[in-house]
Write an enzyme that holds these catalytic residues in place. Structure first.
Site, PDB file in Angstrom:
ATOM      1  N   GLU A  74       5.640   4.359   7.784  1.00 24.39           N
ATOM      2  CA  GLU A  74       5.294   5.533   7.456  1.00 24.39           C
ATOM      3  C   GLU A  74       6.142   6.805   8.078  1.00 24.39           C
ATOM      4  O   GLU A  74       6.020   6.830   9.173  1.00 24.39           O
ATOM      5  CB  GLU A  74       3.857   5.740   7.587  1.00 24.39           C
ATOM      6  CG  GLU A  74       2.969   4.944   6.651  1.00 24.39           C
ATOM      7  CD  GLU A  74       1.496   4.995   6.933  1.00 24.39           C
ATOM      8  OE1 GLU A  74       1.047   5.492   7.946  1.00 24.39           O
ATOM      9  OE2 GLU A  74       0.683   4.425   6.077  1.00 24.39           O
ATOM     10  N   ASN A  78      -0.432  10.511   6.701  1.00 24.67           N
ATOM     11  CA  ASN A  78      -1.451  10.058   7.360  1.00 24.67           C
ATOM     12  C   ASN A  78      -2.557  11.344   7.718  1.00 24.67           C
ATOM     13  O   ASN A  78      -3.779  11.128   8.055  1.00 24.67           O
ATOM     14  CB  ASN A  78      -1.286   9.624   8.801  1.00 24.67           C
ATOM     15  CG  ASN A  78      -0.744   8.300   8.533  1.00 24.67           C
ATOM     16  OD1 ASN A  78      -1.057   7.253   8.034  1.00 24.67           O
ATOM     17  ND2 ASN A  78       0.508   8.259   9.034  1.00 24.67           N
ATOM     18  N   THR A 133       0.753  -1.141   0.018  1.00 22.87           N
ATOM     19  CA  THR A 133      -0.094  -0.095   0.071  1.00 22.87           C
ATOM     20  C   THR A 133       0.804   1.432   0.008  1.00 22.87           C
ATOM     21  O   THR A 133       1.433   1.840  -0.936  1.00 22.87           O
ATOM     22  CB  THR A 133      -0.856  -0.007   1.358  1.00 22.87           C
ATOM     23  OG1 THR A 133      -0.198  -0.076   2.190  1.00 22.87           O
ATOM     24  CG2 THR A 133      -2.004  -1.042   0.923  1.00 22.87           C
ATOM     25  N   THR A 135      -1.394  -3.216  10.470  1.00 26.68           N
ATOM     26  CA  THR A 135      -2.073  -3.306   9.093  1.00 26.68           C
ATOM     27  C   THR A 135      -0.913  -4.034   8.348  1.00 26.68           C
ATOM     28  O   THR A 135      -0.211  -3.565   7.460  1.00 26.68           O
ATOM     29  CB  THR A 135      -2.032  -2.052   8.278  1.00 26.68           C
ATOM     30  OG1 THR A 135      -2.928  -1.056   9.089  1.00 26.68           O
ATOM     31  CG2 THR A 135      -2.943  -2.126   6.921  1.00 26.68           C
ATOM     32  N   LYS A 162       3.518  -6.943   3.994  1.00 23.50           N
ATOM     33  CA  LYS A 162       3.332  -5.611   3.754  1.00 23.50           C
ATOM     34  C   LYS A 162       2.815  -4.985   5.040  1.00 23.50           C
ATOM     35  O   LYS A 162       2.402  -5.718   5.951  1.00 23.50           O
ATOM     36  CB  LYS A 162       2.570  -5.280   2.769  1.00 23.50           C
ATOM     37  CG  LYS A 162       0.930  -5.750   2.754  1.00 23.50           C
ATOM     38  CD  LYS A 162       0.140  -4.693   3.953  1.00 23.50           C
ATOM     39  CE  LYS A 162      -0.086  -3.442   3.294  1.00 23.50           C
ATOM     40  NZ  LYS A 162      -0.889  -2.483   4.261  1.00 23.50           N
TER      41      LYS A 162
END
Lengths: 383, 383
Positions: A258, A378, A145, A178, A167
């Site tokens: 991230e 985000n 993603t 996630t 992932k």
């Protein structure tokens, strides 16, 4: 370096059009046997996505022959329509592979609350099955993603191998993330052996990777075993290989988190039990003030004490010690004279906290800093 | 609008040189009687600053005649030297005011782990005492750290008044904050009445203000009563005034929180108890993905569900509803057709979550978004 490296596995991936970017977003992993044993662990979130509901049922008999993955849409919080859509995709895979629908797992990742585009899914699945082959690397790419790099691993056993893909870069904690992971092996092992190996490895890898304190509705880790090598490793050998693969994938996730600029390893010791040590390490790993200090390469050990002081763990509040990269910055809850001199400018920061009780508890949690890029990524994700 | 508005109170403030900025950083608040009743609440962090240790002892007999405040240095985690330094400051105040040291409270805020510059403290205190007068506003300014505005309040009773000042913009949660508050009243009230009023108000104001999930080592709220008005309000009247003042100060803290661009009010209902509702509201208020979405004015309700699904609260995972600014964005754990149309561009966002059990639990927590400025301020604070 892929899930199709172990004998008995094939995979395929393609662009079904679920991701707006046009990148690959649909993948199928098939265990061609002769054995179809499997284990899986799932999110602890009570709000779970439709694919998790289906996969939890499928794994109950310890047998899985194929897993369908999609990225770009989590198929979470879509009500009964979401359940029906996930089941329809599974049914299609089962029919094309001529296996029972209850032997097919399904994993989704992406935005919550958007209906799955079933026309694209069905058209994609139709093309996936004839394309099955040694395409593990393509599958690893299709499940990404906001991941920047694809995450693959290969562990060699004695006459058998274990491959993996994963992932996950955000919404990661406290048990899984996630995070979608698929491990494959050509070892011959019972579902019970696979389950023991996967749970033991998850507990100290995926479960203690805590990027942002958030836990996804979709987390799933599958371990599939084909037995195609004809080798039956011992439980210890299997545990070691699954642990090594899980550690490697968890490290890749931490490195690609991230907005990450720092990889921070938090170890807590000197408390009552390992569980208490995990509590304290997580409390620190989730503290935004601490994470911002790490982003700023700032040896602000006061924030470490303020954070662990709130943890559900035994401690002696007057005898806490903190070490940054092995350098003592706080002893007996008091700063050392050289505390501000430690260099935290590198990408890896090791934080060790001794809670001062002399107790045997010890645990490590991996986290990251809190950066401008994390906020940027985000705050501009869905709309 | 100040702590010296109620009869019987004087204050003084000056620049002692503790803050590198050269802004005022030392303040003294004195209750001149005729009564010296007081109550206080403190941080729940187990790592507590030296001033908290001393103030917790001082308040035990329900009597406080003066409180010394400094900003720029928390005097936390400075070992026994920190305790000695705080005591020395208290002793100096007591001697100059000719009161017992055990009737003097002390509050510090600022960086953890830096020795208190005692030469500056002593020189400052020496000058504070002769300067005592109607200088409540100056005191409110001197206790500021990264606060952008000073925070004062005045509540009128029937023949009596209650004034207050506060500071606090980060490290705020779950019970208190890096929060210093001083409330003064000329009402006549017993220590027990003051304690009841302060605890009741704190529970629904300071305790449910959660900016970043971090809890300070220094949080202190004092309520001092001089009895100088000669009026003895009922417990209900006192409770109402203390609640109103606490609500106002908590709102000012929320509005001035570090890097805030959104004031977010999170209400959870439909769960087993008010305590469970607070748990769920806090879990959401601390979720970085949710906070980033608020910063981006993004109605990403999926993150709300992912967050509350991890909360320690009764819920029906298939019947959760979410409302943004009164607009239903999720019903029965499924997005509404107009979910993405709600306008969150304003500075105030109201989030209501019904956990779907039909239970009586309900609670509100106030929080903020997670912005670039929050990261900037907190990654460049100490060094």
């Amino acid at each position: 370096m892929s899930i199709t490296a172990p004998a008995g596995f094939t995979a395929a991936a393609l662009t079904a059009g679920i991701k707006p970017s046009g990148n690959p977003d649909l993948a199928l992993v098939v265990n061609n046997g002769p054995e179809f044993h499997a284990a899986a662990v799932f999110t602890r979130n009570r709000v779970v996505a439709s694919p998790v509901k289906i996969s939890r049922e499928s794994i109950k008999d310890g047998q899985i022959r194929a897993v369908l993955f999609n990225a770009g849409n989590a198929n979470a919080c879509n009500g009964t329509q979401g359940d029906k859509d996930a089941q329809a995709a599974v049914d299609q895979v089962a029919k094309l592979l001529d296996v029972a629908p209850t032997d097919v797992g399904v994993c989704s990742t992406g935005l919550i609350g958007e209906p799955l585009p079933m026309d694209k899914i069905h058209a994609g699945v139709e093309k996936l099955v004839p394309g099955l082959g040694d395409h593990g690397g393509d599958a690893a790419e299709a499940i990404m993603t906001t991941d920047l790099v694809k995450k693959e691993v290969l562990v060699k056993g004695d006459g058998w191998t274990l491959g993996g893909m994963g992932k996950g870069v955000g919404m990661m904690s406290p048990s899984l993330a996630t995070m979608l992971v698929c491990l494959t092996t050509d070892a011959s092992a019972t579902p019970e052996m696979l389950d023991e190996a996967l749970r033991a490895a998850s507990r100290v890898t995926f479960d203690t990777l805590d990027i942002d304190g958030s836990t996804s509705t979709n987390d799933t880790v599958f371990l599939l075993a084909s037995g195609a090598s004809g080798i039956s490793p011992s439980q210890e050998e299997l545990n070691a290989a699954v642990l090594e693969a899980s550690e490697d994938i968890a490290r890749m996730m931490q490195a690609d988190a991230e907005g990450v600029t720092k990889r921070v390893t938090v170890t807590v010791e000197g408390t009552g039990s390992d569980e208490q040590a995990v509590n304290a390490a997580r409390t620190l790993a989730r503290d935004n003030l601490f994470k911002c200090a790490m982003f700023g390469s700032d040896p602000n050990w006061g924030r470490v004490l303020a954070a662990v002081g709130m943890a559900d763990a035994d401690m002696d509040p007057d005898h806490i010690s903190v070490y940054f990269n092995g350098h003592a910055v706080c002893e007996n809850t008091t700063g050392t004279p050289t505390a501000r001199e430690v260099d935290l400018s590198g990408a890896d920061i090791d934080v060790r906290v001794d809670l001062g009780t002399g107790g045997p508890g010890r645990a490590t949690v991996r986290t990251t800093d809190l950066s401008h890029d994390y906020v940027h990524i985000n705050s501009a994700y869905s709309s």
